[in-house]
Design a protein around this motif. Structure first.
Motif, PDB file in Angstrom:
ATOM      1  N   LYS A 175       3.133  28.008  70.992  1.00  0.00           N
ATOM      2  CA  LYS A 175       2.772  26.669  70.535  1.00  0.00           C
ATOM      3  C   LYS A 175       3.861  25.659  70.896  1.00  0.00           C
ATOM      4  N   GLU A 176       5.104  26.019  70.618  1.00  0.00           N
ATOM      5  CA  GLU A 176       6.217  25.109  70.916  1.00  0.00           C
ATOM      6  C   GLU A 176       6.248  24.766  72.406  1.00  0.00           C
ATOM      7  N   SER A 177       6.106  25.804  73.234  1.00  0.00           N
ATOM      8  CA  SER A 177       6.167  25.607  74.682  1.00  0.00           C
ATOM      9  C   SER A 177       5.022  24.718  75.160  1.00  0.00           C
ATOM     10  N   LEU A 178       3.830  24.999  74.647  1.00  0.00           N
ATOM     11  CA  LEU A 178       2.663  24.212  75.055  1.00  0.00           C
ATOM     12  C   LEU A 178       2.864  22.732  74.747  1.00  0.00           C
ATOM     13  N   TRP A 179       3.419  22.449  73.562  1.00  0.00           N
ATOM     14  CA  TRP A 179       3.562  21.040  73.170  1.00  0.00           C
ATOM     15  C   TRP A 179       4.697  20.341  73.903  1.00  0.00           C
ATOM     16  N   ILE A 180       5.714  21.088  74.332  1.00  0.00           N
ATOM     17  CA  ILE A 180       6.704  20.489  75.239  1.00  0.00           C
ATOM     18  C   ILE A 180       5.983  20.052  76.513  1.00  0.00           C
ATOM     19  N   SER A 181       5.117  20.941  77.018  1.00  0.00           N
ATOM     20  CA  SER A 181       4.414  20.625  78.274  1.00  0.00           C
ATOM     21  C   SER A 181       3.480  19.421  78.092  1.00  0.00           C
ATOM     22  N   ILE A 182       2.945  19.260  76.893  1.00  0.00           N
ATOM     23  CA  ILE A 182       2.110  18.076  76.619  1.00  0.00           C
ATOM     24  C   ILE A 182       2.977  16.810  76.688  1.00  0.00           C
ATOM     25  N   GLY A 183       4.198  16.898  76.175  1.00  0.00           N
ATOM     26  CA  GLY A 183       5.126  15.762  76.301  1.00  0.00           C
ATOM     27  C   GLY A 183       5.329  15.373  77.758  1.00  0.00           C
ATOM     28  N   TYR A 184       5.503  16.365  78.608  1.00  0.00           N
ATOM     29  CA  TYR A 184       5.654  16.106  80.047  1.00  0.00           C
ATOM     30  C   TYR A 184       4.384  15.423  80.599  1.00  0.00           C
ATOM     31  N   ILE A 185       3.228  15.959  80.213  1.00  0.00           N
ATOM     32  CA  ILE A 185       1.963  15.412  80.727  1.00  0.00           C
ATOM     33  C   ILE A 185       1.787  13.944  80.328  1.00  0.00           C
ATOM     34  N   LEU A 186       2.115  13.628  79.081  1.00  0.00           N
ATOM     35  CA  LEU A 186       1.918  12.252  78.607  1.00  0.00           C
ATOM     36  C   LEU A 186       2.727  11.268  79.459  1.00  0.00           C
TER      37      LEU A 186
END
Lengths: 190, 190
Positions: free
Chosen positions: A112-123
């Protein structure tokens, strides 16, 4: 540079009909995949949805599940929803030319933590390409996972409707940085 | 631009002694605070730790808690740890000139998700400033929270040791983007 993108970026729930180049979405996911993850497991899958029928189906599921949530909302939550004109209707799920459904691989450490870091990158990457989105977390991800034929070990974390903004809203105000930084010791809090 | 930063950024566990300007850390947190959050609750506090005694104390707690974990690791986890020369020793907690301890406000909606988006922003902002870090998640965050006088409603999510890299390691390889993108339907998986 990051600050300009971060500062300018705001959550958008209304989109133009124009199709952005699919390359811009892939660019954002190319960025996402560079994020760090527990044991470098890269526990993420991104499903880009552009089929109109499928988007309508997803919207239908979400709206059905959200109705009761919004009808029972009260207090500060209700105030926030009213003030920001947010209700159980999720037009953005069909209005946005694309939906990115982001899944975490639940067997990976810190998925979960990793996925949401990647969402930060995507945004930030979408902002760089002039694209807008909202991090929409459906209240029943399982029903949507089902129609996307999702394997059991993947969890739908968020849907990002992506397109050009058709919303003139102002960005929600942020706290002053002094309110969120402490030095050496956690003094006070909110 | 985001891609270059994302691509170049890698996890670093060895740091030079030189002190980076504190302004660069504050810049990264200025970026973080622009991240979206559930109900715009901005459920994050960042404690910048530069006191040597405190860093030693944190390292001591972490190493004590991690020893048993590493001694019992086996299978693919053990392989990964050995290959990447990761063990219970956490020199980086005292070697890095700064630690950023990031807390989520657990009463806010989607606190964890929001916090980790903001960590994504911080990682890219640090990279922009030529600074390195590792997203270190201590196995007993509560003991560390205690010595930082953390209010009960805040949860220590991650510690980011920040400094200039003293590590020539290569970045861990990422999957090809085709392996993590699907269109319209979730086909197959890994």
């Amino acid at each position: 540079m990051i600050f300009e993108l971060a500062k300018n970026r705001k959550t958008i729930r209304k989109f133009k009909k124009d199709n952005p180049p699919i390359e811009d979405l892939i660019y954002a996911i190319e960025c996402a995949k560079e994020a760090p993850s527990g044991m470098n497991s890269q526990p993420w899958i991104f499903v880009i949805i552009r089929n109109e029928k499928l988007k309508r189906k997803i919207r239908e599921i979400c709206e059905r599940n959200e109705k009761s949530f919004y009808q029972t909302a009260k207090g500060p939550l209700k105030e926030f929803l009213l003030k920001n004109n947010i209700n159980w209707k999720k037009e953005f799920l069909t209005q946005a030319p694309y939906l990115i459904a982001a899944f975490s691989y639940i067997k990976a450490p810190f998925a979960k933590e990793s996925l949401w870091i990647s969402i930060g990158y995507i945004l930030l990457a979408l902002e760089e390409k002039g694209l807008s989105t909202v991090t929409y977390t459906p209240s029943d991800p399982k029903e949507i996972s089902k129609i996307l034929n999702t394997p059991a070990e993947y969890k739908l974390e968020v849907i990002l409707p992506v397109g050009y903004s058709a919303d003139n809203k102002k960005k929600c105000k942020r706290k002053n940085v002094n309110e969120i930084i402490f030095f050496d010791n956690f003094v006070g809090g909110e």
